[in-house]
Scaffold this active site. Structure first.
Site, PDB file in Angstrom:
ATOM      1  N   SER A   1     -40.324  45.544 -35.982  1.00 57.18           N
ATOM      2  CA  SER A   1     -39.888  46.927 -35.912  1.00 57.18           C
ATOM      3  C   SER A   1     -39.191  47.428 -37.182  1.00 57.18           C
ATOM      4  O   SER A   1     -39.105  48.642 -37.401  1.00 57.18           O
ATOM      5  CB  SER A   1     -38.954  47.107 -34.714  1.00 57.18           C
ATOM      6  OG  SER A   1     -37.783  46.355 -34.878  1.00 57.18           O
TER       7      SER A   1
ATOM      8  N   SER B   1     -38.844  41.072 -35.867  1.00 55.97           N
ATOM      9  CA  SER B   1     -38.681  42.413 -36.416  1.00 55.97           C
ATOM     10  C   SER B   1     -38.168  42.476 -37.846  1.00 55.97           C
ATOM     11  O   SER B   1     -38.237  43.523 -38.490  1.00 55.97           O
ATOM     12  CB  SER B   1     -37.771  43.245 -35.519  1.00 55.97           C
ATOM     13  OG  SER B   1     -38.511  43.730 -34.423  1.00 55.97           O
TER      14      SER B   1
ATOM     15  N   LYS C   1     -31.784  50.279 -41.490  1.00 54.67           N
ATOM     16  CA  LYS C   1     -32.663  50.568 -40.346  1.00 54.67           C
ATOM     17  C   LYS C   1     -31.966  51.548 -39.406  1.00 54.67           C
ATOM     18  O   LYS C   1     -30.741  51.473 -39.215  1.00 54.67           O
ATOM     19  CB  LYS C   1     -32.964  49.245 -39.627  1.00 54.67           C
ATOM     20  CG  LYS C   1     -34.007  49.335 -38.527  1.00 54.67           C
ATOM     21  CD  LYS C   1     -34.214  47.938 -37.921  1.00 54.67           C
ATOM     22  CE  LYS C   1     -35.256  47.960 -36.802  1.00 54.67           C
ATOM     23  NZ  LYS C   1     -35.443  46.621 -36.203  1.00 54.67           N
TER      24      LYS C   1
END
Lengths: 454, 472
Positions: free
Chosen positions: B154, B178, B79
């Site tokens: 996210s 997330s 990420k």
């Protein structure tokens, strides 16, 4: 204006940079003075994305030492807070500091006069970077590319100081003269040096003084308080005193002119110009500045066990103030204690003989201070020979003086009329009574003292 | 039909590499080809490791020499809020456009030290603000199951990378939902370790008091493997726990759930929830019973309170954490903050302001303590609680428009567990209208081993792990 009385109210904020090896929240060296800019930085003190603070155990301990030495109470459960404001030298947009639970609170310092100056709080925070406003020399340019070359005015940021542990000691506004303020600041200076937590070198910015000054003015209509002024950028005790005195005068005049009194919104910051010997306005504090404090989520709350605090307390060196107090508690005059407490040899002699029944400890103190006894000789023997009849004992001399004064009323009357040579006569009488065992200087001083009391 | 390279789990791949039936170079080329083909469709990766092939060759050499590194040659999608030296790190924001970090996050450092190779950096909601990846300033990541839908967030890029099989392993981070929510929407396995179990150092902070890095994987065993590498105390993170780390993979030994007590949280079966989703959760509960667990319906605080608490605390921390992007450093001005970030900065600044602090932040912290205490009590009786991860399947692209509380509504069932620092898994538990639904299995802080075991037993006895045909 006749009955106008004004009283100084001074509180002191002192910042002390701790001389720990590493910074407050990272491993960079804390000793930043004179180092090339930005050579002692890392992701943490540069506030890079993702970097996290890890508190320096030693700095916390040093702060507790200062607090304990100032007789503070300790918050056994404490934490760091974020103090948020924008300034280019603040790499994270907030300073890690302490707000509602400082490590230490409610201590005191006792001035030589015996007056107690209350300490509000002692907390730990991190220092900021430093801004440097400079004009860079023109860059070498290829003439064909740029017409002329101009030097550039720039603001540079040096983050070497960013994250250096900083202790803040805040007093209540209990100081009521520049002399008291000076004495208080000196005592703090001595204390941190004695504790070996900081060199407190003011030239290097390791100790920064910020007195907050205002006046309480009393006239026929009641009490009036002038607006608070925080004095900044003061790097010596004398300048602090001078700035305070200047402020006292300025604030009184200002009040007489404008009548403006202290309010929540009119606290001002002033600097001190040591050349012109005046204070001058710096930025006006914003109305009730909102730092949006909240507990620092990157550092878990701290807990100090009673045992841990006890250990720190026991590790504290005996502080000069305490040594002095112990000496005076033994019956030694303050003026002797002032000299003896700094002298290891004299101190150990006092310790050795303090419970000797044949030695009056204040007499020994007197003899040591006045260099009547050579510390390298047999102290007791010298003491006893000098005190054969004990005449040098001040209380005895005082008795003799009283007798002499009583027996010579005419000479006393002459002296009080201003005939100073009458004093010489009286000294002679005292010398005769003590068979010359008191030195004339002491006799002179003590006589003058007694005469002044009559 | 032989198994395609992208069908291997990480554990299988490592075995193939070790046995020299595959080379890291082959695997790398394979994934690069897939990424080249599918990334323009899905927008999973923001950047690809330009040195991948050289690093792959070096890993192959190391394998030949017989290295013992546990992840040697394993490709990992990371990420984009993990700082990676040599690879740009933007957190999907324009403020950090072209930002090349000078240091490595602890998580990626541990992975690299274990021999892993970073394949690329994945898309996310900008600054991790959101549950859709729609707030990414580089465009949303689409859901591999339905390109008209969002991947969640996210960590949407990381979840879609696994679902579309564009990486064998992905790393995400969860502040609240997330990891688990995008995993649920993409039909893959997401594991959120307890707060403090995995170091946050080098992860661009969102809400410092809840951020938890964790893996998004093809199955639980892979999650256990990765977590055992990245977990542990870090001297650069004061909030990381000194508790020793279990060998999660070796401890995945349970074959059934006998003796386990599972709580099915009544309040988490929201009235607004689709009936089909509810019945999938009920099915899961039945499955747990079949596997020997005792399942009881339990009652917890209405999760709506957690939304309020989470919103206040998270916005407060966000407003503070983003203060360092002050327009002086990083080359880009504050006007480049997106709407979502601006909203959060404003709300957080407000809730921390003098006069409002007590009414908002302080009160939120008090309720947070209540929520934590409630879970503590629950886990005295129950080994785990189960429920839906998200109220429904993946939402349509554009769903976040004019919905500033979108993320909070989608993460309502996860919020309380995140605020309490608990550990939890999102595992596929069925489909609604052809879209995957995630089951959360949540346990007490630092009970990773137990939760991974429960999830493993569930995965082994069900058949919900699927991959969309379009990318198979």
């Amino acid at each position: 204006m006749k009955d106008l009385k004004s009283e100084l109210l001074i509180g002191a904020e002192v910042h002390i940079e701790l001389t720990t090896k590493s910074k407050m929240f990272c491993g960079c060296p804390a000793d930043h003075f004179g180092k090339d800019p930005n050579t002692q930085t890392c992701p943490v003190c540069l506030g890079l994305p993702g970097a996290l603070p890890v508190p320096n155990q030693r700095a916390i301990e040093d702060t507790l030492k200062i607090g304990l030495a100032l007789k503070c109470e300790i918050n056994q459960r404490s934490h760091f807070d974020r103090k948020q404001y924008f300034y280019p030298d603040l790499s994270k947009g907030y300073q890690i500091s302490q707000y509602d639970q400082p490590f230490c609170h409610d201590g005191f310092v006792i001035l030589d006069s015996g007056k107690k100056i209350r300490i509000e709080r002692v907390h730990l925070e991190e220092d900021t970077g430093k801004l440097q406003h400079d004009t860079l020399p023109p860059l070498p340019v290829i003439p064909s590319e740029v017409e002329g070359s101009i030097s550039e005015r720039v603001s540079l940021i040096d983050f070497n100081r960013s994250g250096v542990p900083l202790v803040e000691i805040v007093s209540y506004p209990d100081l009521s003269s520049s002399d008291e303020a000076k004495e208080y600041l000196k005592k703090i200076h001595n204390l941190v040096r004695e504790l070996k937590v900081s060199d407190a070198d003011m030239e290097k910015g390791q100790m920064r003084l910020e007195p907050t000054v205002n006046l309480k003015i009393t006239d026929g209509k009641g009490d009036h308080y002038t607006p608070l002024v925080e004095l900044k950028n003061i790097n010596s005790f004398s300048f602090a005193a001078a700035a305070i005195n200047y402020e006292a005068k300025r604030q009184l005049e200002e009040w007489q002119k404008t009548g403006i009194e202290k309010s929540k919104s009119n606290k001002a910051t002033r600097g001190y110009d040591s050349q012109k010997k005046v204070t001058f306005p710096q930025r006006q504090k914003e109305e009730a500045k909102d730092y949006r404090y909240f507990p620092e989520p990157d550092i878990p709350p701290l807990h100090f066990s009673s045992e841990y605090l006890k250990k720190i307390k026991e590790s504290l060196p005996k502080l000069p103030e305490e040594i002095k107090r112990e000496l005076t508690d033994l019956g030694i005059d303050a003026k002797y204690a002032e000299i003896i407490h700094k002298d290891k040899v004299m101190l150990s002699l006092i310790q050795t003989y303090k419970s000797d029944p044949e030695i009056k400890i204040n007499n020994l103190a007197n003899l040591l201070v006045n260099k009547k006894i050579d510390p390298s000789t047999d102290i007791k023997k010298s003491y006893l020979s000098l005190n054969r009849s004990g005449e040098t004992d001040e209380t005895k001399i005082k008795e003799i003086i009283e007798q002499v004064l009583k027996a010579n009323p005419a000479a006393v009357a002459d002296y009080r009329k201003g005939k100073t040579n009458a004093l010489g006569f009286l000294v002679g009488q005292v010398m005769r009574q003590t068979k010359g065992e008191v030195d004339p200087k002491t006799a002179n001083t003590l006589l003058a003292l007694e005469l002044s009391k009559l | 039909m032989t198994k395609a390279i992208h069908h291997y789990t990480a554990i299988e791949l490592l075995a193939e590499l070790k046995a020299k039936r595959l080379t890291v170079l082959e695997v790398s080329k394979h994934y690069l080809q897939r990424i080249e083909k599918y990334n323009p469709v899905l927008n999973v990766y923001l950047s690809i490791n330009q040195n991948l092939l050289e690093e792959a060759q070096a890993a192959d050499e190391e394998i030949k020499r017989g290295s013992g590194k546990p992840l040697l040659g394993l490709l990992i999608a990371v990420k984009d809020n993990f700082l990676t030296k040599g690879l740009p790190t933007t957190a999907s924001s324009l403020i950090l456009k072209d930002y090349y970090p000078p240091y490595e996050s602890t998580v990626t450092k541990k992975l690299l030290d274990a021999g892993a190779i970073i394949l690329g950096k994945t898309n996310m909601d900008a600054w991790a603000h959101g549950s859709s990846t729609e707030s990414s300033q580089y465009g949303p990541t689409l859901n591999p199951w339905d390109l008209s839908r969002l991947s969640g967030g996210s960590s949407g890029g990381s979840a879609a990378a696994i679902s579309a099989q564009l990486a064998p392993i992905a790393i995400g981070s969860e502040t609240s939902g997330s990891i688990r929510q995008p995993a649920a929407w993409c039909g893959v396995t997401g594991f959120k370790p307890s707060y403090g179990r995995v170091s946050r150092y080098g992860v661009i902070s969102m809400a410092s008091s809840t951020d938890s890095p964790g893996p998004i994987t093809r199955d639980i065993a892979d999650a256990a493997l990765i977590t055992s590498i990245i977990a542990g105390q870090d001297r650069y993170d004061a909030t990381s726990s000194p508790k020793p780390v279990d060998k999660y993979l070796d401890l995945l030994t349970k074959k059934d759930l006998k003796g386990m007590k599972i709580g099915l949280v009544k309040e988490y079966l929201l009235s607004s929830m689709k009936v089909e989703v509810k019945s999938l959760i009920q099915n899961a509960a039945e499955k747990f019973k079949e596997l020997g667990a005792q399942v009881e319906e339990i009652s917890l605080m209405d999760p709506k309170y957690a939304i309020g608490v989470y919103t206040v605390i998270q916005r407060s921390e966000v407003s503070s954490n983003l203060a360092r992007f002050d327009g002086i450093r990083y080359g880009n001005g504050r006007e480049l903050f997106g709407d979502e970030a601006k909203r959060r900065i404003m709300l957080g600044t407000f809730t921390l302001s003098a006069g409002y602090y007590d009414a908002y932040y302080k009160k939120a912290m008090a309720v947070r303590t209540k929520i934590i205490n409630e879970f503590e009590n629950t886990f005295k009786t129950y080994d785990a609680i189960i429920g839906a991860v998200s109220p429904g399947p993946a939402q349509k692209v554009g769903a976040t428009k004019n919905e500033p509380m979108f993320g909070e509504m989608e993460d309502v069932l996860i919020n309380p567990t995140s605020l309490s620092g608990l550990t939890g898994v999102s595992t596929p538990c069925g489909f609604v209208d052809g879209l995957p639904i995630g089951l959360q299995i949540t346990g007490n802080q630092f009970e990773e081993t137990k939760i991974l075991n429960i999830a493993k037993v569930y995965q082994d006895s069900t058949d919900f792990i699927k991959y969309p045909d379009q990318f198979n």
